[in-house]
Write a protein that holds these residues in place. Structure first.
Motif, PDB file in Angstrom:
ATOM      1  N   THR A 164      40.516  39.916  34.332  1.00 46.47           N
ATOM      2  CA  THR A 164      39.269  40.367  34.960  1.00 46.47           C
ATOM      3  C   THR A 164      39.218  41.861  35.268  1.00 46.47           C
ATOM      4  O   THR A 164      38.130  42.413  35.420  1.00 46.47           O
ATOM      5  CB  THR A 164      39.027  39.593  36.276  1.00 46.47           C
ATOM      6  N   SER A 219      39.628  42.450  41.385  1.00 44.04           N
ATOM      7  CA  SER A 219      40.463  41.639  40.486  1.00 44.04           C
ATOM      8  C   SER A 219      41.538  40.890  41.275  1.00 44.04           C
ATOM      9  O   SER A 219      41.884  39.751  40.931  1.00 44.04           O
ATOM     10  CB  SER A 219      41.103  42.520  39.414  1.00 44.04           C
ATOM     11  N   ASP A 254      39.819  37.891  42.655  1.00 44.74           N
ATOM     12  CA  ASP A 254      39.620  36.880  41.612  1.00 44.74           C
ATOM     13  C   ASP A 254      40.903  36.079  41.394  1.00 44.74           C
ATOM     14  O   ASP A 254      40.871  34.844  41.275  1.00 44.74           O
ATOM     15  CB  ASP A 254      39.216  37.555  40.296  1.00 44.74           C
TER      16      ASP A 254
END
Length: 535
Positions: free
Chosen positions: A451, A495, A498
């Motif tokens: 990501t 990120s 995530d």
């Protein structure tokens, strides 16, 4: 079970009475002090890691080994340590473990000084080596402590004792980040280890005067071949779990270590069966695992440790890296778990006594799953309340599983094998912790790598590959390298979020699936002078 059987285990005078004139609660206090050191160290390092990294110039791999080396030593030696307690006396083994753990803790605080006088050793290398030694001594005292409790408490009070024991263990683990935050912020990271010295001295004095020794009188020798095979198998398993994210799960080195584990564990099982048939004393009597409850209890202990260690590892970086909190502030964010443990574990003990293990532990696992799901939904700017609610729920979810699994494993084992059963229980916890840290870490790293370029946007095309790899490594800590532009900092933080979200969703699914296993467990018979259910 259809083939269940009962083995009469009449208690010997030395195995059910203590040196306190029959008061087992003082024994609980004495052994708890020793185990508190171990449990604090299991979680306090997460808060100290950023300071250790700066002071000793440690890499990400170094910091992983500061935790993983400790867990590895615990996992490899715990069952062996339980057997040593059965043979040579649980009091003696417990006191050696307490003294060695305190001394190695002091050595960790002097890692930099030791590196100056030992050729070829770096400060972080000395730290990792002493953490491994600390884990070995921790392995000595933990199963011995459980065995001493089992022989100290009358059968009808064992559930209450396990509830109090769970509260102490849970509170110690949860208090680690707070204690660590205070010491790191007010003094230095070394003090989180120095504090074990006075605690160890008090535990030694209390243990000498309050505990009367107990051992399994029928055990005559150590199964050294079993020790080698089991230790080698567990080392191969945990080493693979720790290193596979670096090597790659399909790498030939990873597959080689998996093969070594399979061969060694198969050889161990075969040897244990042969040893029992020829009249030798096996390291782990396989009859323990004929009891389905002991087998499932072991798996449940692994799963709750999987969730707990994974949560502690990621949230420390979340609070200090993404939020930019101080060590003390990060520790205080985890206060709801500490407070929850105070009430949750005794309540779990009472619930187990009233409702039995099936309903109580299944409920606990479902609550744990819900708390993990809430953690997966945390935002970058999550408030104290938003992060505190999942922590509080996690305390009430994990406590019934921890207390229940401990009671099932130790309570179903015959008295003469309490040391072995305690080793199995604690080893399952450490392996679960290593699994949680390694597997969830691998899941998180993969998600970050996937990501981060998207969050960087078009700028990712202009970033050199080496610098992008450096950003990915920094994102695993939740902190961008100094001097980068704010959009890059935001991308690194997003990120990380995530990756953490996916990791907690994996924990959620595991907790739900594990809840189904509780339908197959039953409590052991714990009435004094009555047969012990061993399957």
């Amino acid at each position: 079970m259809a083939n269940a059987k009962a083995v009469d285990v009449p208690p010997s005078p030395g195995s059910v009475k203590t040196g306190t004139g029959g008061n087992p609660w003082l024994v609980l206090l004495a052994v708890s002090l020793g185990v508190i050191m171990v449990m604090l160290d299991g979680t306090v390092v997460g808060i100290a890691n950023p300071s250790i990294q700066v002071d000793l110039k440690a890499s990400l791999s170094d910091l992983q080994w500061v935790t993983s080396g400790y867990l590895l030593a615990l996992a490899v030696f715990l069952i062996t340590a339980g057997k040593l307690g059965d043979l040579f006396g649980h009091k003696r083994v417990f006191l050696i473990g307490v003294g060695g753990f305190a001394l190695s803790s002091v050595g960790i605080g002097f890692s930099a000084e030791l590196a100056d006088v030992i050729p070829g050793v770096t400060p972080v290398g000395a730290l990792i080596g002493l953490r491994v030694l600390q884990g070995l001594f921790g392995a000595l005292l933990q199963p011995a402590a459980l065995a001493l409790l089992r022989t100290a408490f009358p059968g009808e009070k064992l559930n209450q004792a396990m509830g109090a024991w769970g509260a102490i263990i849970g509170l110690s683990s949860a208090a680690g980040p707070i204690v660590g935050g205070v010491l790191v912020e007010r003094a230095s990271w070394e003090t989180v280890f120095f504090i074990n010295a006075p605690v160890g001295v008090v535990a030694l004095v209390m243990g000498i005067f309050l505990i009367k020794d107990s051992r399994a009188q029928t055990m005559a020798r150590i199964d050294w071949l079993g020790v080698v095979l089991l230790s080698g198998a567990m080392f191969s398993l945990v080493w693979t779990i720790i290193k596979a994210p670096e090597w790659g799960w399909g790498d030939s080195t990873t597959l080689t270590f998996v093969a070594v584990f399979v061969v060694l564990i198969a050889a161990f099982i075969i040897w244990q069966s042969v040893a029992q048939r020829i009249g030798r004393q096996p390291l782990v009597p396989l009859s323990l695992f004929r009891n389905v409850s002991i087998s499932i209890g072991t798996l449940l202990m692994m799963m709750v440790a999987f969730a707990m260690f994974g949560a502690m590892f990621f949230l420390g970086f979340f609070f200090q890296g993404v939020h930019g909190l101080s060590p003390l502030e990060a520790g205080l964010r985890m206060l709801p778990m500490s407070a929850g443990m105070i009430f949750a574990s005794p309540l779990a003990g009472m619930a187990l006594g009233r409702f039995g293990p099936k309903i109580t532990m299944a409920t606990g696992l479902l609550v744990t799953a819900f708390s993990m799901f809430l953690m997966s939904r945390l935002s970058i700017d999550a408030s104290f309340i938003e992060s505190g609610i999942p922590f509080l729920l996690l305390a009430f979810g994990m406590s019934p599983v921890f207390v229940g699994a401990t009671e099932i494993i130790v309570g179903n084992a015959p008295v003469q094998l309490t040391g072995v059963a305690g080793g199995v229980q604690q080893s399952a916890m450490q392996v679960g912790g290593a699994l949680g840290t390694a597997i969830l870490g691998a899941v998180m790293a993969a998600e970050i790598s996937s990501t981060l370029p998207g969050h960087l946007g078009p700028a990712a095309q202009a970033i050199p590959a080496a610098q992008l790899a450096g950003l990915e490594k920094a994102a695993a800590f939740g902190a961008a390298p100094p001097g980068v532009a704010q959009p890059i900092v935001d991308a690194v933080h997003q990120s990380f979020m995530d990756g953490m979200s996916v990791a907690f969703l994996v924990s959620t699914v595991i907790a739900v699936l594990t809840a189904a296993l509780t339908l197959f467990v039953k409590a052991g018979r714990k009435t004094e002078n009555q047969p012990v259910h061993v399957g």
